[in-house]
Design an enzyme around this catalytic site. Structure first.
Site, PDB file in Angstrom:
ATOM      1  N   TYR A 102      42.323  27.791  48.747  1.00  0.00           N
ATOM      2  CA  TYR A 102      41.776  29.038  48.175  1.00  0.00           C
ATOM      3  C   TYR A 102      41.271  29.945  49.303  1.00  0.00           C
ATOM      4  O   TYR A 102      41.602  31.125  49.365  1.00  0.00           O
ATOM      5  CB  TYR A 102      40.631  28.718  47.192  1.00  0.00           C
ATOM      6  CG  TYR A 102      39.812  29.932  46.833  1.00  0.00           C
ATOM      7  CD1 TYR A 102      40.329  30.909  45.971  1.00  0.00           C
ATOM      8  CD2 TYR A 102      38.538  30.149  47.375  1.00  0.00           C
ATOM      9  CE1 TYR A 102      39.581  32.041  45.656  1.00  0.00           C
ATOM     10  CE2 TYR A 102      37.798  31.273  47.068  1.00  0.00           C
ATOM     11  CZ  TYR A 102      38.318  32.215  46.211  1.00  0.00           C
ATOM     12  OH  TYR A 102      37.595  33.348  45.910  1.00  0.00           O
ATOM     13  N   LYS A 131      42.525  33.884  50.978  1.00  0.00           N
ATOM     14  CA  LYS A 131      41.722  35.090  51.257  1.00  0.00           C
ATOM     15  C   LYS A 131      41.909  35.519  52.719  1.00  0.00           C
ATOM     16  O   LYS A 131      42.065  36.696  53.017  1.00  0.00           O
ATOM     17  CB  LYS A 131      40.238  34.813  50.968  1.00  0.00           C
ATOM     18  CG  LYS A 131      39.935  34.535  49.498  1.00  0.00           C
ATOM     19  CD  LYS A 131      40.271  35.705  48.603  1.00  0.00           C
ATOM     20  CE  LYS A 131      40.008  35.446  47.143  1.00  0.00           C
ATOM     21  NZ  LYS A 131      40.560  36.447  46.239  1.00  0.00           N
ATOM     22  N   SER A 164      36.161  37.091  50.108  1.00  0.00           N
ATOM     23  CA  SER A 164      35.048  36.188  49.809  1.00  0.00           C
ATOM     24  C   SER A 164      34.322  35.810  51.085  1.00  0.00           C
ATOM     25  O   SER A 164      34.926  35.749  52.168  1.00  0.00           O
ATOM     26  CB  SER A 164      35.635  34.915  49.173  1.00  0.00           C
ATOM     27  OG  SER A 164      34.687  33.886  49.154  1.00  0.00           O
TER      28      SER A 164
HETATM   29  P1  NAD Z   1      38.248  35.653  37.127  1.00  0.00           P
HETATM   30  O1  NAD Z   1      39.125  34.453  37.061  1.00  0.00           O
HETATM   31  O2  NAD Z   1      37.200  35.826  36.073  1.00  0.00           O
HETATM   32  O3  NAD Z   1      39.156  36.979  37.143  1.00  0.00           O
HETATM   33  C1  NAD Z   1      40.442  37.025  37.694  1.00  0.00           C
HETATM   34  C2  NAD Z   1      41.364  37.658  36.655  1.00  0.00           C
HETATM   35  O4  NAD Z   1      42.683  37.746  37.188  1.00  0.00           O
HETATM   36  C3  NAD Z   1      41.466  36.827  35.357  1.00  0.00           C
HETATM   37  O5  NAD Z   1      41.230  37.664  34.244  1.00  0.00           O
HETATM   38  C4  NAD Z   1      42.895  36.279  35.367  1.00  0.00           C
HETATM   39  O6  NAD Z   1      43.414  36.149  34.064  1.00  0.00           O
HETATM   40  C5  NAD Z   1      43.617  37.331  36.192  1.00  0.00           C
HETATM   41  N1  NAD Z   1      44.801  36.864  36.928  1.00  0.00           N
HETATM   42  C6  NAD Z   1      44.910  35.778  37.727  1.00  0.00           C
HETATM   43  N2  NAD Z   1      46.146  35.716  38.250  1.00  0.00           N
HETATM   44  C7  NAD Z   1      46.838  36.786  37.771  1.00  0.00           C
HETATM   45  C8  NAD Z   1      48.153  37.270  37.945  1.00  0.00           C
HETATM   46  N3  NAD Z   1      49.035  36.624  38.720  1.00  0.00           N
HETATM   47  N4  NAD Z   1      48.520  38.409  37.312  1.00  0.00           N
HETATM   48  C9  NAD Z   1      47.641  39.068  36.521  1.00  0.00           C
HETATM   49  N5  NAD Z   1      46.376  38.662  36.305  1.00  0.00           N
HETATM   50  C10 NAD Z   1      45.987  37.525  36.934  1.00  0.00           C
HETATM   51  O7  NAD Z   1      37.591  35.681  38.570  1.00  0.00           O
HETATM   52  P2  NAD Z   1      36.430  36.603  39.148  1.00  0.00           P
HETATM   53  O8  NAD Z   1      35.249  35.748  39.368  1.00  0.00           O
HETATM   54  O9  NAD Z   1      36.308  37.843  38.355  1.00  0.00           O
HETATM   55  O10 NAD Z   1      37.041  36.914  40.590  1.00  0.00           O
HETATM   56  C11 NAD Z   1      37.816  38.062  40.840  1.00  0.00           C
HETATM   57  C12 NAD Z   1      38.313  38.024  42.267  1.00  0.00           C
HETATM   58  O11 NAD Z   1      37.201  37.911  43.143  1.00  0.00           O
HETATM   59  C13 NAD Z   1      39.217  36.829  42.564  1.00  0.00           C
HETATM   60  O12 NAD Z   1      40.235  37.258  43.441  1.00  0.00           O
HETATM   61  C14 NAD Z   1      38.286  35.856  43.260  1.00  0.00           C
HETATM   62  O13 NAD Z   1      38.974  35.010  44.143  1.00  0.00           O
HETATM   63  C15 NAD Z   1      37.378  36.800  44.011  1.00  0.00           C
HETATM   64  N6  NAD Z   1      36.063  36.207  44.311  1.00  0.00           N
HETATM   65  C16 NAD Z   1      35.295  35.706  43.302  1.00  0.00           C
HETATM   66  C17 NAD Z   1      34.070  35.117  43.592  1.00  0.00           C
HETATM   67  C18 NAD Z   1      33.191  34.542  42.499  1.00  0.00           C
HETATM   68  O14 NAD Z   1      32.241  33.816  42.825  1.00  0.00           O
HETATM   69  N7  NAD Z   1      33.439  34.814  41.228  1.00  0.00           N
HETATM   70  C19 NAD Z   1      33.622  35.066  44.924  1.00  0.00           C
HETATM   71  C20 NAD Z   1      34.423  35.603  45.934  1.00  0.00           C
HETATM   72  C21 NAD Z   1      35.657  36.177  45.606  1.00  0.00           C
HETATM   73  C1  UD1 Z   2      31.892  28.092  45.940  1.00  0.00           C
HETATM   74  C2  UD1 Z   2      33.101  27.771  46.800  1.00  0.00           C
HETATM   75  C3  UD1 Z   2      33.534  29.059  47.508  1.00  0.00           C
HETATM   76  C4  UD1 Z   2      33.827  30.149  46.490  1.00  0.00           C
HETATM   77  C5  UD1 Z   2      32.608  30.349  45.592  1.00  0.00           C
HETATM   78  C6  UD1 Z   2      32.878  31.323  44.479  1.00  0.00           C
HETATM   79  C7  UD1 Z   2      33.023  25.401  47.420  1.00  0.00           C
HETATM   80  C8  UD1 Z   2      32.789  24.441  48.547  1.00  0.00           C
HETATM   81  N1  UD1 Z   2      32.782  26.709  47.727  1.00  0.00           N
HETATM   82  O1  UD1 Z   2      30.877  28.612  46.772  1.00  0.00           O
HETATM   83  O2  UD1 Z   2      34.663  28.812  48.313  1.00  0.00           O
HETATM   84  O3  UD1 Z   2      34.129  31.379  47.146  1.00  0.00           O
HETATM   85  O4  UD1 Z   2      32.214  29.093  45.011  1.00  0.00           O
HETATM   86  O5  UD1 Z   2      33.814  30.830  43.581  1.00  0.00           O
HETATM   87  O6  UD1 Z   2      33.413  25.031  46.329  1.00  0.00           O
HETATM   88  N2  UD1 Z   2      25.558  23.311  43.431  1.00  0.00           N
HETATM   89  C9  UD1 Z   2      24.884  22.218  42.887  1.00  0.00           C
HETATM   90  N3  UD1 Z   2      25.330  21.739  41.698  1.00  0.00           N
HETATM   91  C10 UD1 Z   2      26.394  22.267  41.009  1.00  0.00           C
HETATM   92  C11 UD1 Z   2      27.072  23.384  41.581  1.00  0.00           C
HETATM   93  C12 UD1 Z   2      26.621  23.860  42.797  1.00  0.00           C
HETATM   94  O7  UD1 Z   2      23.930  21.725  43.472  1.00  0.00           O
HETATM   95  O8  UD1 Z   2      26.739  21.773  39.936  1.00  0.00           O
HETATM   96  C13 UD1 Z   2      25.068  23.869  44.715  1.00  0.00           C
HETATM   97  C14 UD1 Z   2      26.106  23.829  45.835  1.00  0.00           C
HETATM   98  O9  UD1 Z   2      26.024  22.616  46.532  1.00  0.00           O
HETATM   99  C15 UD1 Z   2      25.704  25.058  46.665  1.00  0.00           C
HETATM  100  C16 UD1 Z   2      25.126  26.038  45.627  1.00  0.00           C
HETATM  101  O10 UD1 Z   2      24.802  25.244  44.498  1.00  0.00           O
HETATM  102  O11 UD1 Z   2      24.660  24.708  47.553  1.00  0.00           O
HETATM  103  C17 UD1 Z   2      26.103  27.116  45.197  1.00  0.00           C
HETATM  104  O12 UD1 Z   2      27.332  26.507  44.772  1.00  0.00           O
HETATM  105  P1  UD1 Z   2      28.522  27.352  44.085  1.00  0.00           P
HETATM  106  O13 UD1 Z   2      27.969  28.141  42.955  1.00  0.00           O
HETATM  107  O14 UD1 Z   2      29.630  26.392  43.774  1.00  0.00           O
HETATM  108  O15 UD1 Z   2      28.950  28.388  45.191  1.00  0.00           O
HETATM  109  P2  UD1 Z   2      29.406  28.158  46.710  1.00  0.00           P
HETATM  110  O16 UD1 Z   2      29.348  26.735  47.117  1.00  0.00           O
HETATM  111  O17 UD1 Z   2      28.631  29.113  47.540  1.00  0.00           O
END
Ligand code: NAD
Ligand code: UD1
Length: 334
Positions: free
Chosen positions: A148, A152, A124
């Site tokens: 969290y 990573k 991330s």
């Molecule tokens: P998500 O929660 O939709 O998907 C994760 C999946 O993993 C889920 O289906 C959950 O049931 C499964 N899971 C969790 N723990 C498990 C375990 N121990 N064994 C088997 N399955 C398990 O999340 P996502 O948004 O699709 O994110 C996927 C990956 O990307 C995660 O590692 C997350 O940290 C990373 N990531 C997501 C974002 C984002 O904004 N969505 C940003 C940066 C990184």
């Molecule tokens: C957040 C997490 C980050 C994680 C990512 C994806 C925090 C501090 N950071 O990132 O670690 O990898 O999600 O899961 O939680 N915002 C509003 N109102 C809301 C929600 C968000 O104004 O209800 C604003 C936030 O202040 C930010 C932007 O929208 O400026 C994006 O927020 P968000 O979608 O939560 O993503 P990140 O903060 O980038």
């Protein structure tokens, strides 16, 4: 040979499963449904026309992993499974370290037992911490401000150590920026449980009339309009980035961290306006105080992915908003 997709019924995993299947890859999925639903599997079949082999199980369970590796010739693992809620990680740090870090170590051990030496890992942009200047470049220092984020950073270090110990191992650390959007079919998308923490799912709940208004966390940042700026990337572009990363891992050993972002920043207000424009729905909001841990601006230097993978994000903000809305509003308006 097959590719094991952990967390393949989740938001990013399900979209990646579709793009992999469409690229001709043979996929096996493991998920424990802790944050996704079994219905996704049927939807993956409807979209791709292919049945995907699925194991309901936990990556912390070595027995189920050994079963998967013995029943399938797994060439590479794309590792999404993990917990991802920042606030929850502060309240329950041990669950996050155990699931994310412990689960990854367990998975790497199972891979080692079977001689599987390729992993694409979901990292991330959070690993750039709070002190680096934008745009974020892969060789900047990494750190975190919550459990969290530390999971990573730690997993990135674990994969570096694994590659240092085994010159044949290939690990790609994909640093995602802010994935939004959904598959064009409207069948799969982000399905957060409870009140969403992230911006786009929250806006969608307001658009659907399920929440009264958006709280904008701060309009006094030094940005274009005072609100936070993020690098939103369409989840299908992100998924295509994994197909490209897999191709890269097949041809290169060693560890590489690679940003998956667009390289462009969009503010909270700009995103709200784009949603209003494509849906015709007014999004009421109230500006409240800054959220602890937020940075003002976050966007990627996206040049390494282009150089190494010949990949770049193609879809713009309006398309992201349209696809998010089609999914979140259950095809009612688009
Ligand atoms: P998500 O929660 O939709 O998907 C994760 C999946 O993993 C889920 O289906 C959950 O049931 C499964 N899971 C969790 N723990 C498990 C375990 N121990 N064994 C088997 N399955 C398990 O999340 P996502 O948004 O699709 O994110 C996927 C990956 O990307 C995660 O590692 C997350 O940290 C990373 N990531 C997501 C974002 C984002 O904004 N969505 C940003 C940066 C990184
Ligand atoms: C957040 C997490 C980050 C994680 C990512 C994806 C925090 C501090 N950071 O990132 O670690 O990898 O999600 O899961 O939680 N915002 C509003 N109102 C809301 C929600 C968000 O104004 O209800 C604003 C936030 O202040 C930010 C932007 O929208 O400026 C994006 O927020 P968000 O979608 O939560 O993503 P990140 O903060 O980038």
């Amino acid at each position: 040979m097959s590719v094991l997709v952990t967390g393949g019924t989740g938001f990013i995993g399900s979209h990646t499963a579709v793009q992999l299947a469409q690229a001709g890859e043979d996929i096996v999925i493991i998920d424990n449904f802790s944050n996704s639903k079994p219905e996704v599997l049927g939807k993956l079949k409807t979209i791709t026309g292919k049945e995907m082999r699925f194991y309901e199980g936990d990556i912390r369970d070595g027995t189920v992993l050994d079963k998967i590796f013995s029943e399938n010739a797994i060439e590479a693992v794309i590792h999404f499974a993990g917990l991802k809620a920042v606030g929850e990680s502060v309240e329950k740090p041990l669950e996050y370290y155990e699931n994310n870090v412990g689960g990854t170590v367990n998975l790497l051990e199972a891979m080692k037992r079977r001689g599987c030496k390729k992993m694409i890992f979901s990292s991330s942009a959070t690993v750039y911490g709070n002190d680096n200047p934008v745009p974020f470049v892969e060789d900047m220092s990494t750190s975190a401000i919550n459990p969290y984020g530390w999971t990573k950073v730690m997993i990135e270090h674990i994969l570096e150590s694994v590659c240092a110990s085994d010159p044949e191992f290939s690990a790609v650390l994909l640093r995602y920026f802010n994935p939004i959007g959904a598959h064009k079919s409207g069948l799969i998308g982000e399905d957060p449980q409870g009140i969403p923490n992230n911006l786009m799912p929250y806006i969608m709940k307001v658009a659907a009339g399920e929440l009264p208004y958006l709280r904008v966390y701060g309009a006094d940042y030094d940005t274009v309009d005072g609100t936070g700026v993020r690098d939103f990337i369409h989840v299908v572009d992100l998924a295509d980035g994994h197909v490209a990363a897999l191709r890269y891992a097949r041809a290169h050993a060693g560890v590489e961290a690679v940003n998956l972002g667009t390289g462009k920043g969009t503010s909270v207000f700009e995103l709200v306006s784009a949603v209003e424009k494509v849906t015709g729905i007014k999004i009421p909001y109230e500006v409240v105080g800054r959220r602890t841990g937020d940075i003002a601006i976050c966007y990627a230097d996206a040049s390494k992915a282009k150089r190494l993978f010949e990949w770049k994000a193609k879809r713009g903000i309006e398309e992201m908003c349209e696809d998010s809305a089609r999914w979140a509003l259950k095809n009612k308006i688009l």
